[in-house]
Design an enzyme around this catalytic site. Structure first.
Site, PDB file in Angstrom:
ATOM      1  N   ASP A  17     -41.000  74.748  19.717  1.00 30.77           N
ATOM      2  CA  ASP A  17     -41.460  74.486  21.074  1.00 30.77           C
ATOM      3  C   ASP A  17     -41.157  75.668  21.988  1.00 30.77           C
ATOM      4  O   ASP A  17     -40.190  76.395  21.776  1.00 30.77           O
ATOM      5  CB  ASP A  17     -40.771  73.228  21.609  1.00 30.77           C
ATOM      6  CG  ASP A  17     -41.552  72.563  22.720  1.00 30.77           C
ATOM      7  OD1 ASP A  17     -42.666  73.026  23.034  1.00 30.77           O
ATOM      8  OD2 ASP A  17     -41.050  71.569  23.273  1.00 30.77           O
ATOM      9  N   GLY A  20     -45.740  78.630  24.820  1.00 29.02           N
ATOM     10  CA  GLY A  20     -46.528  78.777  26.032  1.00 29.02           C
ATOM     11  C   GLY A  20     -45.675  79.102  27.248  1.00 29.02           C
ATOM     12  O   GLY A  20     -46.026  79.961  28.069  1.00 29.02           O
ATOM     13  N   ARG A  21     -44.544  78.412  27.384  1.00 30.44           N
ATOM     14  CA  ARG A  21     -43.658  78.656  28.528  1.00 30.44           C
ATOM     15  C   ARG A  21     -43.044  80.051  28.465  1.00 30.44           C
ATOM     16  O   ARG A  21     -42.874  80.710  29.485  1.00 30.44           O
ATOM     17  CB  ARG A  21     -42.559  77.580  28.555  1.00 30.44           C
ATOM     18  CG  ARG A  21     -43.005  76.270  29.204  1.00 30.44           C
ATOM     19  CD  ARG A  21     -42.035  75.159  28.946  1.00 30.44           C
ATOM     20  NE  ARG A  21     -42.157  74.673  27.572  1.00 30.44           N
ATOM     21  CZ  ARG A  21     -41.273  73.861  27.004  1.00 30.44           C
ATOM     22  NH1 ARG A  21     -40.202  73.485  27.678  1.00 30.44           N
ATOM     23  NH2 ARG A  21     -41.459  73.439  25.773  1.00 30.44           N
ATOM     24  N   TRP A  22     -42.724  80.495  27.250  1.00 26.95           N
ATOM     25  CA  TRP A  22     -42.194  81.849  27.070  1.00 26.95           C
ATOM     26  C   TRP A  22     -43.217  82.875  27.551  1.00 26.95           C
ATOM     27  O   TRP A  22     -42.878  83.822  28.268  1.00 26.95           O
ATOM     28  CB  TRP A  22     -41.862  82.064  25.601  1.00 26.95           C
ATOM     29  CG  TRP A  22     -41.375  83.430  25.253  1.00 26.95           C
ATOM     30  CD1 TRP A  22     -40.080  83.877  25.298  1.00 26.95           C
ATOM     31  CD2 TRP A  22     -42.167  84.542  24.805  1.00 26.95           C
ATOM     32  NE1 TRP A  22     -40.017  85.202  24.908  1.00 26.95           N
ATOM     33  CE2 TRP A  22     -41.283  85.639  24.603  1.00 26.95           C
ATOM     34  CE3 TRP A  22     -43.524  84.727  24.558  1.00 26.95           C
ATOM     35  CZ2 TRP A  22     -41.734  86.879  24.148  1.00 26.95           C
ATOM     36  CZ3 TRP A  22     -43.973  85.963  24.113  1.00 26.95           C
ATOM     37  CH2 TRP A  22     -43.080  87.021  23.913  1.00 26.95           C
ATOM     38  N   ARG A  30     -51.019  82.250  27.092  1.00 25.89           N
ATOM     39  CA  ARG A  30     -50.304  81.331  26.209  1.00 25.89           C
ATOM     40  C   ARG A  30     -50.474  81.711  24.736  1.00 25.89           C
ATOM     41  O   ARG A  30     -49.542  81.598  23.937  1.00 25.89           O
ATOM     42  CB  ARG A  30     -50.789  79.892  26.439  1.00 25.89           C
ATOM     43  CG  ARG A  30     -50.318  79.276  27.744  1.00 25.89           C
ATOM     44  CD  ARG A  30     -50.890  77.868  27.933  1.00 25.89           C
ATOM     45  NE  ARG A  30     -50.548  77.001  26.825  1.00 25.89           N
ATOM     46  CZ  ARG A  30     -49.413  76.295  26.747  1.00 25.89           C
ATOM     47  NH1 ARG A  30     -48.507  76.389  27.718  1.00 25.89           N
ATOM     48  NH2 ARG A  30     -49.170  75.507  25.725  1.00 25.89           N
ATOM     49  N   HIS A  34     -47.956  82.147  21.246  1.00 23.33           N
ATOM     50  CA  HIS A  34     -48.104  81.600  19.892  1.00 23.33           C
ATOM     51  C   HIS A  34     -48.061  82.715  18.846  1.00 23.33           C
ATOM     52  O   HIS A  34     -47.512  82.528  17.755  1.00 23.33           O
ATOM     53  CB  HIS A  34     -49.408  80.821  19.786  1.00 23.33           C
ATOM     54  CG  HIS A  34     -49.442  79.587  20.641  1.00 23.33           C
ATOM     55  ND1 HIS A  34     -48.515  78.576  20.514  1.00 23.33           N
ATOM     56  CD2 HIS A  34     -50.292  79.202  21.634  1.00 23.33           C
ATOM     57  CE1 HIS A  34     -48.782  77.621  21.397  1.00 23.33           C
ATOM     58  NE2 HIS A  34     -49.857  77.988  22.086  1.00 23.33           N
ATOM     59  N   ASN A  65     -52.253  67.910  19.772  1.00 24.31           N
ATOM     60  CA  ASN A  65     -52.536  69.240  20.318  1.00 24.31           C
ATOM     61  C   ASN A  65     -54.020  69.509  20.531  1.00 24.31           C
ATOM     62  O   ASN A  65     -54.393  70.472  21.228  1.00 24.31           O
ATOM     63  CB  ASN A  65     -51.952  70.333  19.421  1.00 24.31           C
ATOM     64  CG  ASN A  65     -50.448  70.468  19.508  1.00 24.31           C
ATOM     65  OD1 ASN A  65     -49.799  70.957  18.593  1.00 24.31           O
ATOM     66  ND2 ASN A  65     -49.859  70.016  20.614  1.00 24.31           N
ATOM     67  N   TRP A  66     -54.897  68.682  19.956  1.00 18.59           N
ATOM     68  CA  TRP A  66     -56.328  68.847  20.188  1.00 18.59           C
ATOM     69  C   TRP A  66     -56.671  68.646  21.666  1.00 18.59           C
ATOM     70  O   TRP A  66     -57.750  69.050  22.124  1.00 18.59           O
ATOM     71  CB  TRP A  66     -57.133  67.854  19.346  1.00 18.59           C
ATOM     72  CG  TRP A  66     -57.020  68.064  17.868  1.00 18.59           C
ATOM     73  CD1 TRP A  66     -56.329  67.294  16.985  1.00 18.59           C
ATOM     74  CD2 TRP A  66     -57.629  69.108  17.083  1.00 18.59           C
ATOM     75  NE1 TRP A  66     -56.451  67.791  15.698  1.00 18.59           N
ATOM     76  CE2 TRP A  66     -57.247  68.894  15.739  1.00 18.59           C
ATOM     77  CE3 TRP A  66     -58.447  70.192  17.391  1.00 18.59           C
ATOM     78  CZ2 TRP A  66     -57.663  69.737  14.704  1.00 18.59           C
ATOM     79  CZ3 TRP A  66     -58.860  71.026  16.369  1.00 18.59           C
ATOM     80  CH2 TRP A  66     -58.470  70.801  15.035  1.00 18.59           C
ATOM     81  N   ARG A 187     -37.030  65.309  22.665  1.00 25.00           N
ATOM     82  CA  ARG A 187     -37.958  64.317  22.139  1.00 25.00           C
ATOM     83  C   ARG A 187     -38.219  64.573  20.658  1.00 25.00           C
ATOM     84  O   ARG A 187     -38.121  65.706  20.186  1.00 25.00           O
ATOM     85  CB  ARG A 187     -39.304  64.362  22.876  1.00 25.00           C
ATOM     86  CG  ARG A 187     -39.229  64.021  24.338  1.00 25.00           C
ATOM     87  CD  ARG A 187     -40.652  63.989  24.913  1.00 25.00           C
ATOM     88  NE  ARG A 187     -41.296  65.306  24.844  1.00 25.00           N
ATOM     89  CZ  ARG A 187     -41.162  66.257  25.747  1.00 25.00           C
ATOM     90  NH1 ARG A 187     -40.390  66.068  26.793  1.00 25.00           N
ATOM     91  NH2 ARG A 187     -41.796  67.409  25.618  1.00 25.00           N
ATOM     92  N   GLU A 200     -29.900  64.747  11.221  1.00 21.74           N
ATOM     93  CA  GLU A 200     -29.142  65.215  12.371  1.00 21.74           C
ATOM     94  C   GLU A 200     -30.054  66.058  13.260  1.00 21.74           C
ATOM     95  O   GLU A 200     -30.903  66.812  12.763  1.00 21.74           O
ATOM     96  CB  GLU A 200     -27.950  66.054  11.913  1.00 21.74           C
ATOM     97  CG  GLU A 200     -26.956  65.293  11.045  1.00 21.74           C
ATOM     98  CD  GLU A 200     -26.272  64.155  11.783  1.00 21.74           C
ATOM     99  OE1 GLU A 200     -25.984  64.318  12.991  1.00 21.74           O
ATOM    100  OE2 GLU A 200     -26.044  63.101  11.160  1.00 21.74           O
TER     101      GLU A 200
END
Length: 235
Positions: A17, A20-22, A30, A34, A65-66, A187, A200
């Protein structure tokens, strides 16, 4: 405290995860995030193999993700296909066994062919088993397993947890021992929800493009410091 090589997680799963934010934080598109994440994955696979982890499963593209912008989805499909083709020789030479999880019959034909070619080419390799979850959803996997059981004519009273597990996408894979999630999200995101019932969880704030061997080792160390009880009482 160092890593105990005799007590490694056999199967590590990763929710990759934060690409995109990176990219957004750096003022980039974005899709460039990836692409950087793909480079990270190549490195982490090598790190995991060298460490002695036997199975690595990564969440490459979820069934949800679609819903992302069409150009991002198309770019992701091209990126995964290109990586599947370009990395195959190196993976095969390094004894990596490639697998896939998900409804890959619904992905673009070029990507599907690349995945199936990789799976066939490396099926007899004995090194780390590397599984790409593509067009994958944990609930969808359970639905597909139940449909297979119903189609085979098994009476309802004969349906067991073991039978459902035997009809999942990769029934020969051991259940994950350690689930790693990057970018700080807390999540499960519908990833391996049947198989990860007792695994874990290790969450790092580091976004996936910045994930390194250091974070992988920290996740393994955290795993080794926990007591796995599987619902029992451990004195």
């Amino acid at each position: 405290m160092g890593i105990d090589l005799g007590s490694l997680p056999v199967h590590v799963a990763i929710i990759m995860d934060g690409n995109g934010r990176w990219a957004k934080k750096k003022g980039l598109a974005r899709l460039l995030g990836h692409r950087e994440g793909y480079r990270t994955l190549r490195s982490v696979l090598l790190n995991a193999s060298e460490l002695g982890i036997k199975y690595l499963t990564v969440y490459a593209f979820s069934a949800e993700n679609w819903r992302r912008p069409e150009d991002e989805v198309a770019g992701l499909m091209r990126l995964i296909e290109t990586a599947a083709r370009d990395e195959l020789r190196a993976m095969h030479q390094n004894n990596v066994r490639i697998c896939a999880a998900g409804r890959i019959d619904q992905v673009p034909e070029g990507l599907r062919r690349a995945l199936l070619h990789g799976i066939e080419t490396t099926k007899n390799n004995t090194g780390i088993t590397f599984t790409l979850a593509i067009n994958y959803g944990g609930r969808a996997e359970i639905v597909d397993a139940v449909k297979k059981i119903i189609a085979s004519g098994v009476p309802a009273e004969d349906v067991t947890e073991e039978l459902i597990a035997q009809n999942l996408y990769n029934p020969s894979h051991p259940e994950p021992d350690l689930m790693v999630r990057t970018a700080g999200e807390m999540r499960w995101s519908n990833f391996l929800i049947w198989q990860s019932a007792y695994c874990e969880l290790f969450v790092t704030e580091v976004p996936w493009p910045e994930f390194s061997a250091t974070e992988l080792l920290q996740g393994v160390l955290t795993f080794q410091q926990r007591t796995r009880k599987f619902g029992a009482v451990v004195e």
